[in-house]
Motif scaffolding. Sequence first.
Motif, PDB file in Angstrom:
ATOM      1  N   ILE A  61       3.537   6.431  27.458  1.00  0.00           N
ATOM      2  CA  ILE A  61       4.660   7.620  26.969  1.00  0.00           C
ATOM      3  C   ILE A  61       4.336   7.705  25.435  1.00  0.00           C
TER       4      ILE A  61
ATOM      5  N   CYS B 247       2.676  12.280  27.931  1.00  0.00           N
ATOM      6  CA  CYS B 247       2.542  11.030  28.821  1.00  0.00           C
ATOM      7  C   CYS B 247       1.014  11.521  29.409  1.00  0.00           C
TER       8      CYS B 247
ATOM      9  N   THR C 143      10.774   2.182  34.570  1.00  0.00           N
ATOM     10  CA  THR C 143       9.424   2.697  34.846  1.00  0.00           C
ATOM     11  C   THR C 143       8.758   2.018  36.112  1.00  0.00           C
TER      12      THR C 143
END
Length: 407
Positions: free
Chosen positions: A258, A324, A305
């Motif tokens: 990210i 990402c 996540t």
Amino acid sequence: MSGALSHIRVLDLSRVLAGPWAGQIFGDLGAEVIKVERPGSGDDTRHWGPPYVKDAEGNDSREAAYFQSANRNKQSVTLDFTQPEGQRLVRELVQNCDVLLENFKVGGLAAYGLDYATLNAINPRLIYCSITGFGQNGPYAKRAGYDFMIQGLGGLMSLTGKPDGEEGAGPMKVGVALTDILTGLYATVGVLAALNQREQSGLGQHIDVALLDVQVACLANQAMNYLNTGVSPKRLGNAHPNIVPYQDFPSADGDFIIAVGNDGQFRKLCEVAGLPALADDPRFSSNKARVAHRAELIPLLRQATVFKTTAQWVSLLEQAGVPCGPINDLAQVFADPQVLARGLRIDMPNSLGSSTPQVASPLRLSETPVQYRNAPPLLGEHTEQVLSRHLGLSAEQITALRAAGVL
């Protein structure tokens, strides 16, 4: 269609990576590049294997894959310039060349009469580019320099690796010889600038490029962080010193990246992750606050996540406009749809009766595109061709030079 540098001839006396990388760029852009190598052995990297290029029968040749990475679009000439006759041949070639690339130790070529001052007297238009570990002056000037040691000495390894206190912590080099590559790029820029200046002055010049100089210059924001604070940055693993969150995160089936670059992207990330309150939390609402409270924020995100796969996260975050991506191995890289669409793998027929896989040049010129004319050459493959065409040597003269061990 001619290449952008098809009017330029380069004499490449360099070996290993930084100099040959520059030479390959010139070759890709259309320049004639004559690579001078030691008879019998050639460039050191010809032997840096396995792996090796396959021949027509699928067997390993003597051509290491490493050499193939930096030597396409060149002609290989074997020539021993430790001998007077070899020195004479190099000086004759120089008379008709625009650029000379070399990466010998400081003063190393002066013993053979191949230093800048000598060759400049022969060809005042010559652009002579010296690539060394430490440059032409200073207390380290006479030292040999290699990428790995320069990554350490030049500070890069102090910034690369897991933070102190984590398992596996410690300084780490980059997985490719990045300082060599960057030095080759800076050498190319310097030569192009000198070629442009020569159009105005009619004269060449000496270019002094050092691996250490390049490594320090390429510390970029980390160098400025130190110069503005007096505090040496520490290793952060995959995290960014100035932006949060900007690192790897675990997924249900691996890891992904990210790369949030602003507060709006952070808000979108929080919404996708089901944590919208984080965007309004004063500890995290601005990048400055997130950097200060990195240790509190990252575990909260990592807890979220792990419940989706990398592919799911990439799909959701891309739709939301949050930068990402996956962490690919090289098999995945060369199978990636974008890599395939850009044609980043090419295959070039070689003199072994097979083909040599190559990574395409990233340069895309609309009017003078990169040309892939020749696979990396076999050792001495073009000796007769170059010496007869450029110096007018007869077959008998070339045979005599071979018998004398000059070629």
